[in-house]
Design an enzyme around this catalytic site. Structure first.
Site, mmCIF file in Angstrom:
data_model
loop_
_atom_site.group_PDB
_atom_site.id
_atom_site.type_symbol
_atom_site.label_atom_id
_atom_site.label_comp_id
_atom_site.label_asym_id
_atom_site.label_seq_id
_atom_site.Cartn_x
_atom_site.Cartn_y
_atom_site.Cartn_z
ATOM 1 N N GLU A 138 0.795 -1.232 0.000
ATOM 2 C CA GLU A 138 0.000 0.000 0.000
ATOM 3 C C GLU A 138 0.824 1.277 0.000
ATOM 4 O O GLU A 138 0.751 2.081 0.918
ATOM 5 C CB GLU A 138 -0.963 -0.031 1.183
ATOM 6 N N GLU A 184 -4.190 -10.395 -0.139
ATOM 7 C CA GLU A 184 -5.040 -10.358 1.060
ATOM 8 C C GLU A 184 -6.458 -10.679 0.613
ATOM 9 O O GLU A 184 -6.932 -10.138 -0.389
ATOM 10 C CB GLU A 184 -5.023 -8.973 1.726
#
Ligand code: IPT
Length: 980
Positions: free
Chosen positions: A440, A510
């Site tokens: 991220e 994820e």
């Protein structure tokens, strides 16, 4: 004299990643080193340039000060853990951090340098410190390091004297330019988190060793050799030994820079190679390791330096859109793992890491993503040994300022530094099959620079980065060889795999967010993965609920002394699992930190059992009602390591068993075996289970550990109507059943204590807006018709009314309740439609025929076999950190609630129903923020649901599928109640 380390203020300069730090390498110096762990003198300053005063306390090394209750006299308050996900804890823009409020820990101790280290190279290793480490010896500046999750080595040979005593000071600055790229979703701490040690070598030493071992037995060992004295001595050479097989230096090795004599004088490069005949290849299923010793010799043969490596022979490659290990298209059954511990915060011992991995093995996981930084080096040793595929992730997450940083040239060095240091450290681990550039942090030139470094240095593994993959799953130019999205809707993944456009393996980095009572639709994901070429699995978010053990009394973390204050997910009275906000943080992200498949004490949540079954190495199917198809669902091994037992569960209460002989099957093979047990003529619904256990003691499980329990239905239930008999039914003026065992209800229930998914996904808000949490019941009529009583009622929310009818009919030994509820169209997504009642006190045991024994819900019921189960009522409840709907059991056909001194009750629903028996009303659970606030009721709260909404994963990711929603309109269900 002013201290240059302080004057230069390296914590403000992202260009400075280190100063005086030795290059990272794969020579593990921990074994045989001189440990400096223990209690150190400690002071907490308010800022790095604040003066170091006179008063010292002590702090454990390794250890974060945020978990050690260090009441430093120089600070008015202690510095406690703070949980924030995306937001930075301060407003300063990168690369800045707070000037005056920047907790800085000064750790100091004396070191006695052994006299016999004369002439040796002496190196300090700090295992990990966050976020900036400054090193001084006797007040002299030695070095600086950033990169909080990798070791920093400093050559002390010139600053310490063998036989002398010196003062070593490690100053750890909490906030820095580096904090902006360590903005991961977990607790903020400060301190030294991994061991500190001193090691020595001969001046002539192995600067690095690179091992390449492929599945055909080819071994190549490349050594880099240096001498601290400068030029290398004449005649040095290397030798090696692999489990008795001698390797020798390949003298024909043609160094790339051989023509440059100046380089060769200072950097020695040597290669050894061999081929191991009949090699036993390494895979996560077969973690075969060989022991390699590399020696560096002086010309006279004397050993100057040596290094040990465990070698796994294996290949990783991408062919087409498949990720292959040793030529096989594997499934990635992964989980994201942080270095976490409820007592230390970040420091994890060998035993703890081993326990993490052993647990994951037992529940069918085969892969780990080291979210979101390189984990403790021991974890990789254990992953090699126990068998895991690892996605090794660099310590880069700039979540709050992702876009500014990804292309900021001031951070370029930090990106390349962090990624390259990880690769240099971990490149020899067979478990590491993929490198990850971080998490991220948007996508920019800094990522491409780091990717370029990796591709040049290690072409043997694919590289992934979610931020790059996000720009296009199939784009070959982006810095990701894997399409590795997070929380992508399953239908998007399947559509991509079917589109004809797919170019890369699709493995979600994820998915299936495990916050609270969650992981709905995991079985649907796996059904799609196994049915769709191009989909290969993913990594569940995440392993831990990061609850910190906290004393409710003083609000402090308990720290290392707290073992024994928790068990089975529950804390001792006076303690609780703290989540965001519990340490008085002004800004925090609450229980979003409690999103793992295990509780903070490592107790598995019910989803673990679901996962274990989805990962079953043995599958079972009915074959034309004459036999069974047994399948070996593994990639690399037979079934020899497993033993089995057949269990036939009959609705009449019997369970018959027979020993099972597992057929001899190669990976992927199937065999038809005859039915092991004759099905009795009577006995009703019948389920055959193959209980599979380990046949021998394994590194991760003693013999007899359950591995899976695949099940087939041999005979379906024949619906039987409960016929009315003469009798009486008593109802009170409110139309409520009067029954000696019930204290409240039965009434209609449409609500559940919102799960984290319900809250963050917006469902709970809708339910409150509709008034489902506080329905107002009004009796419309009570009518007797013979012995039967019909009660019509209305349940009014704020925006709609639900009509409800109950018909109570005497049946043999009890009462049948036929119910009908009609939900208005606007109530198009409620939590449940069903019955709730409360019982007298003293009922503490539940026996049931249905799915179990662990908690299950409509979209998370795959791992709960149908059978006869018995549990204490208190064991039915799962203590999710933030109390919420919990304890449900899916597919319940019949249950008996009893106690030692009370008459029990038996409930038989008309068909398999979702049932829960707890000591809490939904309101009790919804009103509590922590488990310790709950006061169990003396009686039981019993729900029998006609329909119950799936759990989904909407706290971060997709909600449940439409097929698991509760539709508006008419619902009908029946159940009978009998006294035992
Ligand atoms: C995403 C993160 O990568 C992970 O660290 C964690 O925050 C997880 O999901 C949620 O718990 S962040 C999310 C905003 C996509």
């Amino acid at each position: 004299m002013t201290d240059p380390l302080l004057t230069l203020r390296p914590w403000t300069a992202p260009e400075v990643t280190s100063w005086g730090r030795l290059p990272m390498n794969a020579v593990d110096r921990r074994t045989g080193a001189h440990s400096l762990d223990g209690d150190w003198r400690f002071q907490l300053l308010s800022a790095p340039d604040a003066p170091v005063g006179g008063a010292w306390s002590t702090a454990a090394v390794p250890g974060v000060w945020t978990m050690q209750n260090t009441d430093d006299p120089l600070r008015s308050t202690v510095d406690l853990p703070q949980y924030l996900n995306i937001r930075m804890p301060y407003t300063e823009f990168p690369p800045l951090s707070p000037v005056d409020d920047n907790p800085t820990g000064v750790y100091e101790r004396e070191i006695d340098v052994p006299a016999d280290w004369t002439g040796r190279r002496i190196v300090l290793q700090v295992g990990a410190a966050e976020s900036v480490l400054l090193v001084h010896v006797d007040g002299r500046p030695v070095g600086v390091s950033k990169d909080s999750h990798l070791a920093a080595d400093f050559d002390l040979s010139d600053v310490v004297r063998p036989g002398g005593r010196h003062t070593l000071r490690l100053t750890v600055v909490k906030w820095s330019d580096a904090s902006h790229i360590e903005d991961q979703d977990h607790w903020w701490h400060g301190g030294i988190t991994r061991s500190v040690l001193l090691y020595t070598t001969d001046p002539l030493h192995l600067a690095d060793v690179t091992v390449r071992a492929s599945r055909d037995g080819e071994l190549r060992v490349d050594c880099r050799v240096r001498d601290t004295g400068g030029a290398l001595p004449e005649g040095w050479y290397v030798s090696g030994e692999l489990d008795g097989l001698e390797l020798t230096q390949d003298t024909g090795f043609d160094r790339a820079n051989a023509e440059d004599e100046r380089v060769s004088a200072f950097l020695g490069e040597a290669r050894m190679q061999t081929r191991v005949p009949e090699v036993r290849a390494w895979t996560a299923e077969t973690p075969e390791l060989y022991g390699l010793t590399v020696r560096l010799h002086h010309a006279d043969g004397g050993v100057a330096d040596s290094s040990r490596h465990r070698v796994g022979f294996r290949d990783v490659e991408i062919v087409g859109r498949d990720l292959l290990v040793n030529g096989e298209r594997i499934y990635i059954r992964g989980v994201n793992r942080h270095d976490f511990h409820p007592l230390t915060g970040r420091t994890v011992s060998y035993d703890d890491m081993r326990a993490d991995l052993v647990l994951l093995k037992r529940f069918g996981f085969n892969a780990i993503r080291t979210a979101h930084y390189p984990n403790d080096p021991t974890l990789y040793d254990l992953a090699d040994e126990l068998g895991f595929y690892v996605v090794d992730e660099a310590d880069i997450e700039s979540h709050d300022h992702a876009h500014e940083i990804a292309d900021d040239p001031r951070y370029l060095n930090a990106f390349v530094d962090r990624v390259s240091r990880m690769v240099l450290r971990d490149k020899n681990h067979p478990s590491v099959i993929i490198w990850s550039l971080g998490n991220e942090s948007d996508y920019g030139a800094n990522h491409d620079a780091a990717a370029g470094w990796v591709r040049r240095h290690d072409a043997t593994r694919p590289l992934q980065y979610e931020g790059a993959a996000k720009r296009g799953w199939a784009d070959p130019d982006l810095a990701s060889d894997i399409a590795c999205p997070m929380y992508a809707p399953l239908e998007d993944c399947v559509a991509h795999a079917l589109s004809g456009e797919q170019t890369k393996p699709l493995i979600q980095c994820e998915y299936s967010h495990a916050m609270g009572n969650s992981n709905g639709t995991l079985a649907d994901h796996w059904a799609a993965i196994e049915a769709t070429p191009g989909l290969q699995g993913g990594f569940i978010w995440e392993f831990w609920d990061h609850g910190i053990l906290q004393s409710v009394n003083d609000g402090r973390p308990v720290g290392r002394g707290g073992a024994g204050l928790y068990d089975n997910g529950v804390t001792a009275p006076g303690y609780r699992w703290a989540y965001g906000g519990d340490f008085g943080e002004k800004d925090h992200d609450g229980a979003f930190i409690a999103d793992g498949v295990v509780f903070p004490d490592r107790t598995p949540k019910p989803v673990m059992f679901e996962h274990r079954e989805l990962a079953a190495p043995v599958r079972l199917e009915l074959f034309r009602h004459e036999g069974l198809v047994v399948a070996n669902h593994q990639h690399f091994r037979g079934l020899q390591w497993l033993a089995g037992e057949w269990r036939l569960a009959l609705a009449d209460g019997r369970t018959l068993t027979a020993p099972a002989e597992l057929p001899s099957l190669l990976p992927g093979e199937t065999a038809v075996v005859p039915l092991p047990l004759a099905l009795p003529e009577d006995g009703g619904e019948a389920w055959l289970t193959l209980r599979v256990t380990t046949a021998e003691d394994l590194a991760w499980a003693p013999r007899g550990t359950e591995v899976c329990a695949p099940q087939v239905l041999l005979r379906a239930a024949v619906p039987a109507e409960e016929l009315p008999v003469p009798g009486t039914v008593e109802v009170d003026a409110d139309g409520l059943l009067v029954h000696p065992l019930l204290t409240a209800g039965p009434v209609l229930s449409l609500w559940r204590a919102p799960t984290d998914n319900d809250e963050l996904g917006g469902m709970a808000l809708r339910w409150r807006t509709w008034g489902l949490d506080a329905l107002v019941r009004k009796v419309v009529s009570v009518r007797r018709d013979g012995d039967a009583v019909t009660v019509l009622a209305e349940y009014a929310g704020t925006t709609g009314v639900v009509r409800h009818r109950q018909v109570f009919t005497p049946v043999e030994g009890g009462i049948r309740v036929d119910e009908l509820a009609e939900l208005p169209e606007e109530f198009d997504d409620v939590a449940r439609v069903g019955t709730v009642f409360e019982t007298v006190a003293g009922l503490d045991r539940l026996e049931w025929f249905g799915q179990g024994p662990w908690e299950s819900y409509p979209d998370r019921s795959g791992g709960a076999p149908v059978g006869h189960h018995t549990l204490a009522v208190d064991e039915l409840f799962t203590p999710y950190l933030r109390p919420q709907e919990s304890g449900g059991r899916h597919g319940v056909r019949r249950f008996v609630l009893s106690g030692p001194d009370a008459p029990g009750l038996v409930v038989t629903p008309d068909e398999p129903r979702q049932v829960s028996v707890t000591r809490y009303r939904a309101d009790d659970l919804a009103a509590a923020a922590h488990h310790d606030e709950l006061v169990p009721r003396a009686g039981c709260v019993v729900h029998v649901d006609a329909a119950h909404r799936g759990l989904g994963t909407a706290s971060c990711g997709p909600d449940t599928f439409p097929s698991y929603l509760v539709a508006p309109g008419v619902h009908r269900w029946s159940w009978t109640l009998r006294a035992l």
